[in-house]
Each structure stands twice: as structure tokens, then as C-alpha cells.
Scaffold this motif. Structure first.
Motif, PDB file in Angstrom:
ATOM      1  N   VAL A 134       0.849  -1.197   0.000  1.00 27.00           N
ATOM      2  CA  VAL A 134       0.000   0.000   0.000  1.00 27.00           C
ATOM      3  C   VAL A 134       0.882   1.244   0.000  1.00 27.00           C
ATOM      4  O   VAL A 134       1.837   1.320   0.765  1.00 27.00           O
ATOM      5  N   ARG A 135       0.569   2.160  -0.887  1.00 29.94           N
ATOM      6  CA  ARG A 135       1.353   3.394  -0.967  1.00 29.94           C
ATOM      7  C   ARG A 135       0.425   4.589  -1.122  1.00 29.94           C
ATOM      8  O   ARG A 135      -0.558   4.518  -1.850  1.00 29.94           O
ATOM      9  N   TYR A 136       0.782   5.681  -0.439  1.00 34.96           N
ATOM     10  CA  TYR A 136      -0.061   6.881  -0.509  1.00 34.96           C
ATOM     11  C   TYR A 136       0.777   8.080  -0.118  1.00 34.96           C
ATOM     12  O   TYR A 136       1.915   7.947   0.351  1.00 34.96           O
ATOM     13  N   ASN A 137       0.163   9.263  -0.283  1.00 37.24           N
ATOM     14  CA  ASN A 137       0.842  10.503   0.045  1.00 37.24           C
ATOM     15  C   ASN A 137      -0.133  11.366   0.838  1.00 37.24           C
ATOM     16  O   ASN A 137      -1.324  11.379   0.536  1.00 37.24           O
ATOM     17  N   GLU A 138       0.381  12.050   1.859  1.00 41.06           N
ATOM     18  CA  GLU A 138      -0.503  12.904   2.666  1.00 41.06           C
ATOM     19  C   GLU A 138       0.005  14.336   2.660  1.00 41.06           C
ATOM     20  O   GLU A 138       1.211  14.580   2.701  1.00 41.06           O
ATOM     21  N   LEU A 139      -0.927  15.271   2.657  1.00 42.35           N
ATOM     22  CA  LEU A 139      -0.578  16.691   2.699  1.00 42.35           C
ATOM     23  C   LEU A 139      -1.427  17.346   3.796  1.00 42.35           C
ATOM     24  O   LEU A 139      -2.661  17.348   3.704  1.00 42.35           O
ATOM     25  N   MET A 140      -0.772  17.819   4.804  1.00 47.71           N
ATOM     26  CA  MET A 140      -1.420  18.543   5.912  1.00 47.71           C
ATOM     27  C   MET A 140      -2.596  17.766   6.501  1.00 47.71           C
ATOM     28  O   MET A 140      -3.656  18.311   6.770  1.00 47.71           O
ATOM     29  N   MET A 141      -2.377  16.500   6.680  1.00 51.67           N
ATOM     30  CA  MET A 141      -3.449  15.668   7.230  1.00 51.67           C
ATOM     31  C   MET A 141      -3.410  15.594   8.764  1.00 51.67           C
ATOM     32  O   MET A 141      -4.388  15.195   9.388  1.00 51.67           O
ATOM     33  N   GLU A 142      -2.238  15.998   9.372  1.00 46.57           N
ATOM     34  CA  GLU A 142      -2.059  15.765  10.815  1.00 46.57           C
ATOM     35  C   GLU A 142      -3.203  16.342  11.632  1.00 46.57           C
ATOM     36  O   GLU A 142      -3.763  15.670  12.507  1.00 46.57           O
TER      37      GLU A 142
END
Lengths: 83, 260, 374
Positions: free
Chosen positions: C236-244
Motif C-alpha cells: 500500500v502506498r499513498y501521500n498525505e498533505l497537511m493531514m495531521e
């Protein structure tokens, strides 16, 4: 003296199609109506003297079921060297 | 000391090494078996077994891979020449051949065979033409003879409605990429011997890098023709050969020269 | 190696070469053609195989053949071409040989158009070919990420003897962007033991997708499912932006995800606590991560360039914990960041959903937007 040959028909491969029967130039092959192969076919077999080992039956056989043997006439053989 | 004058026994004919011990699934008298054996013999005699990759088709010969003692793949219906292309291009030193029936090669795989020939792919194609779809139970093939009865031409092939049989060898021979295109028949011993010689030439074409090679073999289908095996061979000689003449359609002149 | 300005399709092709691709077989189709053109030039220079096939059907079967030799092989095409390839893709999956297929998705259905789209989500992610199999699907969002995904695709294909789809669109294919290409990998010296290479000094190998006995086919299916579960666990691969600290989550992949990232940044400037979750592996899908997100945000907005195909995968994961909304453009239309920003603003108002059917509510809004745009 005519060349002496004979055939062995592999029960595993023979399907009793009788192409060898009609192709045999000596008319010495028939289906063996007294026997069934494990797969339920009447296999081909030699019914008479006269096979020359010409391999025509084996060439027409679609199942490579026939091995053909032939006696090499003694006179054509070179004298073997002494041991 | 002199040896006793006992006759020596010679094996005149036996199963080729490139053949497995399995009994084929083909119907009694079907000449697919003859074609298989000839290929195995030629590969043995040319010493190619250890570098050969076969491509099996869809059709009656879908299980061809089981009977050859060599590396094999199994192609989707009609796509064997494309698969063979893929293999040969990355393994140019290997010997690659396809084994295809008339439905596979001349109907669904028409594009693949024509373009493999046009590209001059250095592969060998063995084309079994028995004028019928065997595996699916005897439907009309692109090579079914005019008037011939099949389960999908139950009143005989009506050329007005279904067109005419396709002569693949003639057509492929027009391609500049081909090195060897011939049609042979399996209906008697003389013709079987000629067929073997042709197969030898076809593989030789590939070994010498002379382009696409194909041997079309007129073959019998006793079950779906609904005639016995011996009569089926007569049918080939009397009915098929006039429509599909046995001939050399393309022979690269290099082939008649001795190998350097 | 330093970053340089690279053109999408060409960079992707070079990445494939550096990953050790030894056979490329393709058929021209916009917007993937530059891939093939680049290969036509580069592969022969390196003594590797390139064939322009007579059709996508032939191309994929050439890939199938080459894959059976254990060499790294691939094709690149676009939606209608991929449809034609589905036959071979299913056979490749059934034969368990590795192959990489790049789909530069265009607007559809049918002939559609050559503009960027994500309308092939179902076809790619859910299989597309006949029979029981699971393809790996990677959906990068930049030239660099695509380069990386193509390298990864070859590694995953080999590791799992699986089909790996890399899906992009014309945006990425045509884009010039600074990116870094990896160094050229050495080609393996020995083929894998299962490959057909000529039975020299070993028993013959046979590769096929035929299992005439249903019991044998089922054993194969079990093997494929177990392998897939392994893939789901590891890949599984993904990217997060300002999710914290996000109170609202936008979920989008590929170009839609990339456009959404601009909108998310703009919304943050307006003080909206929104983040972006961008799946890179659509199959295996980041299920656990989406579940977790639905436990900590107030609302989810799914953004796609299709009619909500990934939305259908997300809704069951959320299990009704928070409302899931949708915004999509279709037919080759790419959403502008402003459109998505509007959607983020609307979602952040946190009003009760009208009828809880994200797709129905979206299509009503979209119709109006399209009408006003005329």
C-alpha cells in the motif's frame, strides 16, 4: 531371402485407428479383435509372416505407437574384429 | 576369434526423444499426431531440442505442449505469432515455433500471422489445415471447402453466403519477409516424408536467419468429417488437394545452397 | 544524478529502460504515443527489442511472450487500446508472469477524446479482463513520481509475478517537469527458473493459463488470492498533505489529487483545516488509512476525473461515520483548483447532507456548473 522385420505396438498409445492396417504394403497388420488396450481400443498387431520392417505403418501412425525392428542380414555385416 | 553369425537387430523406427510419453488426446486417426511426431523428429535430428520454445494455440492442439519434451507456452486464440514474436525478439538465439490450426491462424489470428510474416519474424509456423473447427465440435472454418457440411454450415458451405476457403500459403508467400512457405499433406507415407523434409527446411530457414517460415499441412479430422480414418486420408487427396494445391510457394534461394 | 526538465512520456520510457526493460511492444495511440516513439529510438540503440505491433491485441501478446522468457517487458497505451489488451492481460495474470502496462487514460467511453481522464478506474482497479485475478495499480501524480512508480512497477511485477498497471493521463504524459532519472540498472545474468529459455540441462518449462481440470484452476485461484493478500499487506502506498490536524479530508489520486493539493493549500490560507490524502496504489487500496481518516475528520470530499468510481470504494470504508461528498469532472475535463476550493469551502460549512447520496448531489451541482459555463 527377404528382409525379416517385426513391429511392437505400444498399448498405451495405440487407438485402433487402423491407418497402419490399410497402409501396410505386406498386408500383415490387423486390429486385434480379441484384445482391448487399457484405453479400450483394439490394438494393431502383426497377423502373419512377411513384415520387412519397412516402417510404413509407423510413419502413418498418428500416435507414434509403433516401434519397428529389422534384422540386419548377416552377409552385409563386416567381420567383427577379434577381441 | 570370429563372432557367431547371429543377425543383428536394428531399430528402424521409434518415438522421437523430443516426444513425451503421454498419449495424445487426439481422436483415433487424427493426423495432428503425425504432424507432432514429424516436428519432434526434425527437432531431434537437427539437435534443436534444448534451445527450442514452442507456442501452442487454442483449438484441438491446445494441449500440444504436453507432448513435446521442450519448453512451451500456450497462446490466446490466434495470437501465437505475436507471442512467438515477443519471445524471439528477446531470445534471438533460440528456436521458436508456433503450431496453429486453421481457425486459429486463418480466422481469429489472421492479423497476427500476416504481420508476423510481413515483419519477416524469424520464426517457424506449422499450420494444420483440416478445413474444420475440431475442438468446438466441427464448425465451418475459413478453409472449409465449398459445399462441405459442418455444424455451422449444415446444408453445405454456401459460397454465396459464407465466401470461399482462404489459401494462406499463397497469400503469405507474397510477403517479402518470408523465407520459406510450402504446403504439404499428411494423407500417405510419400507425402508424410515430403512434409518432414519441408519441416526440416522451415527450421533450417530459421536457423539461417532467412525470415519467416511456414509449412501448411493438410490434415484429417475423421471425427468431425464423420468418415473413418482411412477414408479421411482419401478425402484429403481427392477433395482438399484440388483446392489447396501442394506446392512450394516461396523458397529463399539461399536454402538450396550449402551452409557456409 | 541531478534534476533535469523532462517530458512526461519520454521520462517514463527512459525510466522503464533504466529499470531493465528488454522488450517494448506497442501500438500508437494518443496520448501515449511519445512513449512508443521514444522506445523506437532508444531500445535498438541498446540492442533491446522494440516492435511496433499491428494492433494492441498483438502488442500485449508480444509482451506476454517476452514475459514468459523472464525478461522485463512492457507496453504503453491509452484507454481504447487498453480495452483491446484485456485479453492478453487476463492471460498474463493467469500464467503468473510479470508485465508492466502503462495506461495514459483519455476521455471516454468509446472513442471519446484524447483529453486527461480517470474514467478507466474500474477497468484498471477491478481487473478489466475475464476471470479471477488482481492487478497491482499505481497512480502517480507527477513526472518524478511516475518515473519512480515505473521502476517500482517492474520490481513488484517480478516480486509477485504479477501484472502491474501504471495509470497516468495526458496531463502527466505531456507535462515538462524537473525530475531525476535513476541510474541504469544492470541486466540480470540468469533468467528466473520458471522462464522458457530452452530446456537445456533441465526439465522443460511450460507456461500457460490453462487449467482444464476445475480443481486445478481453483488451486491456482487460491494461490492468486493468497498472493494478493500478501500484496495488500506489503504494497500500500499513498501521500498525505497537511493531514495531521485536518478536520476535513480531500481524497483524490493522480491529476485530480494534484489539482486538489493546490486547492487544499489555498483553503489552508483561508484558515480551513483541510488536508489531502492521495492514494498512489489504487490496488491495493489504502483501506486501513481511509478508515482511520474517517474516524478523525468531520467530513470527506472525494475528488476524481470520473463519475465517482473511487468514491464507490471509499463509501463502504467510512461506514457512515462521517458524510462523504464527491466532486468530479468527466469526459476529459480537468477540474480547476478554484472549483475544488469552492467544494472545500462548501464542505467546511459542515451542513447536513441533502439526501446522503454523494453522486446524486454532485451531478445536480455539476449540471449547474456546466450550464453556467456555457
Amino acid at each position: 531371402m527377404p528382409v525379416k522385420g517385426w513391429i511392437e505396438v505400444d498399448d498405451m498409445h495405440c487407438k485402433g485407428c487402423a491407418l497402419c492396417v490399410s497402409a501396410c504394403p505386406q498386408d500383415v497388420i490387423a486390429l486385434n479383435m480379441d484384445r482391448l488396450t487399457p484405453k479400450g481400443y483394439h490394438p494393431a498387431h502383426l497377423i502373419d509372416e512377411g513384415c520387412t520392417g519397412c516402417a510404413v505403418c509407423a510413419i502413418i501412425c498418428p500416435d507414434a505407437a509403433i516401434t519397428v525392428f529389422r534384422e540386419v542380414p548377416v552377409h552385409s555385416k563386416k567381420a567383427p574384429e577379434s577381441a | 576369434m570370429t563372432a557367431p553369425a547371429k543377425p543383428e537387430v536394428k531399430v528402424v523406427f521409434q518415438r522421437p526423444e523430443s516426444f513425451t510419453d503421454l498419449t495424445t488426446h487426439y481422436c483415433p486417426g487424427c493426423t495432428h499426431g503425425v504432424a507432432h511426431r514429424l516436428i519432434a523428429e526434425v527437432i531431434d535430428e537437427m539437435g534443436l531440442r534444448e534451445k527450442t520454445i514452442g507456442v501452442a494455440p487454442v483449438g484441438c492442439s491446445v494441449f500440444a505442449y504436453k507432448y513435446f519434451n521442450m519448453d512451451f507456452v500456450e497462446a490466446p486464440h490466434g495470437r501465437a505469432p505475436a507471442m512467438a514474436t515477443g519471445i524471439k525478439r528477446v531470445l534471438p538465439q533460440n528456436t521458436v515455433f508456433t503450431y496453429q490450426g486453421d481457425g486459429d491462424l486463418a480466422s481469429i489470428g489472421m492479423a497476427e500471422i500476416m504481420h508476423a510474416a510481413a515483419r519477416g519474424e524469424n520464426i517457424t509456423v506449422i499450420f494444420i489445415n483440416n478445413a474444420i473447427y475440431g475442438m468446438t465440435g466441427g464448425q465451418m472454418a475459413p478453409t472449409t471447402l465449398p459445399g462441405m457440411t459442418t455444424t455451422s454450415s449444415p446444408f453445405g458451405r454456401d459460397v454465396e453466403l459464407t465466401g470461399f476457403p482462404i489459401r494462406m500459403s499463397e497469400m503469405l508467400a507474397t510477403m517479402d519477409g518470408t523465407g520459406y512457405i510450402v504446403r504439404r499433406s499428411l494423407h500417405d507415407v510419400k507425402n508424410i516424408r515430403k512434409a518432414k523434409k519441408a519441416l526440416f527446411m522451415a527450421f533450417e530457414t530459421q536457423e539461417r536467419g532467412l525470415g519467416f517460415s511456414m509449412v501448411e499441412l493438410l490434415s484429417s479430422c475423421p471425427t468431425n468429417w464423420k468418415i473413418d480414418p482411412s477414408k479421411s486420408l482419401e478425402f484429403i487427396a481427392e477433395r482438399m488437394v484440388p483446392v489447396f494445391p501442394l506446392d512450394d510457394f516461396k523458397v529463399n534461394p539461399e536454402l538450396t545452397k550449402k551452409r557456409a | 544524478m541531478a534534476k533535469e526538465l523532462l517530458k512526461g512520456n519520454e521520462a517514463f520510457a527512459e525510466a522503464a529502460i533504466r529499470a531493465g526493460c528488454e522488450g517494448f511492444y506497442g501500438y500508437p495511440i494518443t496520448p501515449s504515443t511519445e512513449f512508443l516513439e521514444y522506445m523506437a529510438k532508444r531500445m535498438p540503440q541498446l540492442g533491446r527489442a522494440f516492435v511496433q505491433a499491428e494492433s494492441e491485441v498483438a502488442a500485449v501478446n508480444m509482451v506476454y511472450g517476452a514475459a514468459c522468457t523472464g525478461k522485463r517487458t512492457m507496453t504503453a497505451s491509452s484507454s481504447p487500446g487498453i480495452s483491446l489488451m484485456m485479453e492478453g492481460i487476463s492471460y498474463i495474470a493467469g500464467t503468473e508472469v510479470p508485465a508492466v502496462i502503462v495506461n495514459v487514460i483519455r476521455g471516454g467511453p468509446g472513442l471519446g477524446n484524447i483529453a486527461p481522464s480517470q474514467g478507466d478506474y474500474y477497468q484498471m482497479v477491478k481487473g478489466g479482463g475475464h476471470g479471477d485475478y488482481f492487478p497491482i495499480v499505481l497512480a502517480p501524480a507527477s513526472v518524478q513520481e511516475t518515473v519512480d512508480c515505473i521502476i517500482l512497477a517492474f520490481d513488484l511485477a517480478d516480486k509477485y509475478r504479477s501484472i502491474v498497471h501504471v495509470i497516468v493521463d495526458g496531463n502527466l504524459g505531456q507535462m515538462m517537469e524537473p525530475a531525476e532519472l535513476p541510474p541504469m540498472r544492470e541486466l540480470p545474468k540468469e533468467p528466473p527458473e520458471w522462464a522458457v529459455t530452452g530446456a537445456k540441462g533441465r526439465e522443460p518449462n511450460f507456461l500457460s493459463s490453462i487449467y482444464i481440470d476445475p480443481a486445478d484452476e481453483e488451486v491456482t485461484n487460491i494461490r492468486l488470492v493468497k498472493r494478493w493478500m500478501e500484496i495488500e499487506k506489503n504494497e500500500v502506498r499513498y501521500n498525505e498533505l497537511m493531514m495531521e490536524d485536518a478536520e476535513f479530508a480531500v481524497i483524490g489520486f493522480g491529476t485530480a489529487g494534484r489539482v486538489a493539493s493546490s486547492a487544499v493549500r489555498a483553503a489552508r490560507e483561508e484558515g480551513i483545516k483541510v488536508g489531502l490524502f492521495r492514494p498512489i496504489s489504487l490496488a491495493p487500496f489504502p483501506k486501513k488509512e481511509v478508515e482511520e481518516i474517517s474516524k478523525r475528520v468531520q467530513r470527506i470530499l472525494v475528488v476524481e476525473m470520473n463519475s465517482g468510481m473511487m468514491l464507490d470504494d471509499i463509501v463502504p470504508l467510512v461506514e457512515g461515520r462521517v458524510p462523504v461528498e464527491f466532486y468530479g469532472r468527466m469526459g476529459g475535463m480537468t477540474p480547476f483548483p478554484d472549483e475544488i476550493l469552492d467544494e472545500i469551502r462548501r464542505v467546511s460549512e459542515n451542513k447536513a447532507p441533502v439526501n446522503g447520496n454523494a453522486r446524486a448531489e454532485w451531478i445536480a451541482r455539476l449540471e449547474k456548473i456546466v450550464e453556467e459555463g456555457k
